[in-house]
Design an enzyme around this catalytic site. Structure first.
Site, PDB file in Angstrom:
ATOM      1  NE  ARG A  98      -4.514  -1.335   1.449  1.00 18.87           N
ATOM      2  CZ  ARG A  98      -5.618  -1.274   2.176  1.00 18.87           C
ATOM      3  NH1 ARG A  98      -5.574  -0.818   3.423  1.00 18.87           N
ATOM      4  NH2 ARG A  98      -6.772  -1.636   1.664  1.00 18.87           N
ATOM      5  CB  SER A  99       0.548   4.562   1.607  1.00 16.00           C
ATOM      6  OG  SER A  99      -0.587   4.991   0.891  1.00 16.00           O
ATOM      7  CB  ALA A 100       5.041   0.921   2.610  1.00 14.86           C
ATOM      8  CE  LYS A 129       0.764   8.243  -0.979  1.00 10.38           C
ATOM      9  NZ  LYS A 129      -0.076   7.068  -0.692  1.00 10.38           N
TER      10      LYS A 129
END
Length: 394
Positions: free
Chosen positions: A75-77, A79
């Protein structure tokens, strides 16, 4: 400590160097006390692996074992992985963080965004966390096209608020305009491929068989049978369909995150595939030499990555957050190892970061996504164990 060890019904496998046993103990307790289904954790120190553990089931809803090379959505890891690309382009003189985005991407100047600078995109200051109409992941041009046409919620550069999905479309398109390659392709050609890092933004068909299923799971009850609850303002923001929070997380049309087509797409904000070993190795490679490879970041870029660009009340997450250019920084909303740490959590659990002062690089992945965006209790238990180990070794 090597090999497999039983903890109740969960087999934990992997290796732990002397002095790091507390991380293994915390990992085991996550299964026993914090509702873990399947997970991996890894720690590098000064470019050398000191913890590499995995356990539980590969699929959150099955009994097959988590294998050493299993891959899961982070997921947003993602980014934090994606952020390395524009920073390396900046390091190489190909991208000016203070230049208007329109210098590289003329269409982005529409709807009052002509003064948006590249660093505004990276630090969640661009003012476009939402889209008027959600877009599907299947069309790789739909997201960049929509965000380029979108009017900002606030004047770019004047405030900050987390951009859950639009971050990926803006940064990804910026990289494509500068390099002629997609961000996932550049990452593979320039970073992960040459350095043997098993991390992907855009999972190839040949690797799909290693991907485990993820699912939202309820955290276990805590003392007195109660569950941890967010502050009312945060809960209200997530419950209100008209709130900036809900609209920001809804910028991507509803989709099945376990679909092979979703894993194969390139969404630099949300669909990286990795295991903890890959995340830790990636961050170790940013700050120091690993297996004979020079650090990816020169000292000035390491300093840049951990330089505060945004701080205070986050208009999207409704808590105080801190961001550098592309990375979350250590703070109450997202505790990392210490003041010099930079990295990124993923909604529901995953976490990767580097701490240049101590030489630590950390990765954690899970298939059971619990409530919370920035400070999962399982990840935090592991970080505390790492901190204790570092302090114990001086």
């Amino acid at each position: 400590m090597n090999g497999a060890a039983e903890s109740g019904a969960v087999e934990v496998r992997g290796t732990v160097e002397p002095g790091w046993e507390g991380v293994r103990e915390a990992f085991v307790r996550n299964f026993a006390e914090r509702g873990e289904r399947g997970a991996s954790v890894a720690v590098y120190r000064d470019g050398r692996p000191v913890v590499d553990l995995w356990g539980g089931t590969r699929d959150v809803d099955s009994t097959g074992p988590w294998e050493r090379d299993s891959l899961h959505l982070i997921r947003s890891a993602t980014k934090g992985v994606a952020a390395a690309v524009p920073l390396l382009l900046h390091q190489r003189g190909q991208l000016d963080l203070d230049a208007p985005v329109g210098t590289y991407w003329p269409e982005y100047k529409a709807a009052g965004k002509e003064h948006t600078r590249v660093r505004h995109l990276l630090a969640h200051r661009a003012g476009v966390p939402v889209l008027d109409t959600p877009v599907p992941f299947e069309d790789p041009e739909a997201g960049p096209r929509a965000v380029a046409a979108q009017a900002p919620v606030w004047a770019p550069g004047t405030d900050h608020g987390y951009h859950p999905h639009t971050y990926g479309w803006t940064v990804g398109e910026l990289v494509r305009r500068v390099t002629g390659r997609t961000l996932g392709t550049w990452l593979r050609e320039q970073i992960t491929g040459p350095r043997g890092i098993d991390l992907w933004i855009g999972l190839p068909e040949a690797e799909q068989h290693r991907a485990g299923r993820i699912l939202r799971v309820e955290p276990p009850a805590v003392g007195g049978g109660l569950r941890l609850r967010p502050k009312k303002a945060v809960a209200d923001a997530y419950a209100d369909p008209s709130s900036l929070t809900r609209r920001a997380f809804a910028a991507l049309a509803p989709t099945d995150e376990n679909a092979p087509a979703y894993r194969a797409a390139e969404l630099p904000a949300t669909n990286g595939m990795a295991n903890a070993r890959a995340l830790a190795r990636f961050y170790a490679s940013l700050i120091g030499p690993v297996d004979g490879h020079r650090p990816l970041f020169v000292p000035a870029t390491v300093a840049l990555a951990r330089t505060e660009e945004s701080a205070g009340p986050d208009r999207t997450l409704v808590v105080n957050t801190r961001f550098g250019p592309g990375y979350m920084l250590h703070g109450p909303a997202s505790p990392l190892l210490g003041p010099t740490s930079f990295g990124h959590p993923g909604r529901g659990g995953p976490l990767g970061f580097a701490d240049p002062e101590s030489g630590i690089a950390f990765g954690y992945t899970t298939n059971g996504l619990q409530k919370g965006v920035t400070a999962d209790p399982r990840a935090q238990a592991l970080v505390r164990a790492v901190r204790t180990a570092v302090q114990g070794q001086g």
